[in-house]
Design an enzyme around this catalytic site. Structure first.
Site, PDB file in Angstrom:
ATOM      1  NE  ARG A 156      -3.482   0.261   3.359  1.00 54.14           N
ATOM      2  CZ  ARG A 156      -4.231   0.651   4.147  1.00 54.14           C
ATOM      3  NH1 ARG A 156      -4.752  -0.433   4.130  1.00 54.14           N
ATOM      4  NH2 ARG A 156      -4.505   1.375   4.178  1.00 54.14           N
ATOM      5  CG  ASP A 186       2.928   6.330   2.156  1.00 53.50           C
ATOM      6  OD1 ASP A 186       1.504   5.691   3.162  1.00 53.50           O
ATOM      7  OD2 ASP A 186       3.492   6.228   3.403  1.00 53.50           O
ATOM      8  CE1 TYR A 224       7.497   1.599  -1.984  1.00 54.85           C
ATOM      9  CE2 TYR A 224       7.743  -0.673  -0.748  1.00 54.85           C
ATOM     10  CZ  TYR A 224       7.242   0.333  -1.721  1.00 54.85           C
ATOM     11  OH  TYR A 224       5.715   0.226  -1.250  1.00 54.85           O
ATOM     12  NE  ARG A 268       7.052   9.132   2.057  1.00 60.07           N
ATOM     13  CZ  ARG A 268       6.488  10.154   2.744  1.00 60.07           C
ATOM     14  NH1 ARG A 268       6.804  11.387   2.600  1.00 60.07           N
ATOM     15  NH2 ARG A 268       5.335   9.362   3.384  1.00 60.07           N
TER      16      ARG A 268
END
Length: 285
Positions: A50, A52, A121, A209
């Protein structure tokens, strides 16, 4: 039948993946398109990760369960198979910032979320003035100072393994922050941008992040590589660790085991991570 779909999207126009009332989300757009294509009142999908608000995806994976007769009944005559017809019609219905790359019948035991063994990622940073391209500003972070990637890789290596990433996660009630970070390294791409590859069995909220924000503080000389490790060990948020902007982050790929191991992996992934296993693992570092 269970259907697997591989898709990509530009997250800039969405309030994240998860469906929310009165807000534009990737899940909302996809489920609405599926309901239209399959002529059903509603459809629900399960995703691998999921993302952001503002985060992009090039390798998102979802599954949905639907009666095979429904897929066949709504198939167009031009496509070779009902699945191929669904693929074509979905891309005709979806907005331009979402594309379905592949639609297949999932093998037995497949679960887009729980069968996954890792998610990968990438975070892209333009830290040199000559590579800060206004045309890519919605997908690349422009950083204020040159970065030392050797120092950042030194710090990144200290965080790899089965660990408690509470210092890099936004805590949620009842959720664990124990994760296995499989790979975390930096390199320069063909455009000389600094790119982080971050791969783990799973990620908690804002983890990637925050990890990138920590490494930027190391790379521009504000902090030492050891500081990054100390933040991890302290297991609490440090004000010096910035959670960087979402637009530089892309879900690139999701990894799955061989078909015969899909159900077993799903069962294993549903089990809560054991803090005692973390202690035992760290004893062997």
């Amino acid at each position: 039948m269970r259907i697997r779909m591989d898709l990509a999207y530009d997250g800039g126009g969405f309030k994240g993946w998860a469906r929310q009332p009165a807000l534009r989300t990737v899940q909302g757009e996809l489920e609405a398109a599926l309901a239209t294509a399959l002529r059903l009142p509603e459809v629900q999908v399960v995703c691998a990760g999921r993302t952001d608000t503002g985060v992009h995806a090039r390798g998102q994976v979802v599954h949905l369960d639907v009666d095979a007769d429904v897929v066949e009944a709504t198939a167009g005559r031009a496509a070779a198979t009902p699945i191929a017809s669904l693929h074509r019609r979905l891309n005709g219905i979806l907005p331009a910032d979402v594309r379905i790359h592949d639609v297949t019948e999932a093998p037995e035991g497949f679960d887009a979320r729980f069968s996954a063994v890792w998610r990968r990622y990438a975070y892209r940073v333009a830290d040199l003035p000559q590579v800060q391209d206004p045309l890519t500003r919605n997908h690349v972070l422009h950083w204020r100072a040159p970065l030392d990637l050797d120092t950042m890789n030194e710090a990144s290596r200290m965080l790899i393994g089965l660990k408690d990433f509470a210092a890099f996660c936004k805590k949620r009630e009842g959720a664990t922050t124990i994760r296995t970070l499989l790979d975390f390294h930096w390199y320069r791409d063909a455009e000389e941008r600094a790119v982080a590859t971050v791969r783990a069995d799973a990620f908690c909220h804002s983890m990637v992040r925050a990890l990138v924000g920590c490494m930027l503080a190391v790379g521009d000389g504000r902090k030492s590589p050891q500081w990054a490790h100390d933040v991890l060990v302290n297991a609490k948020r440090d004000a010096a660790v910035a959670v960087v902007a979402a637009h530089g982050l892309t879900l690139e790929e999701v990894g799955y085991p061989p078909a015969a191991q899909l159900a077993l992996q799903a069962e294993k992934a549903r089990a809560r991570r054991d803090p005692d296993a973390l202690v035992k693992d760290n004893c062997h570092e």
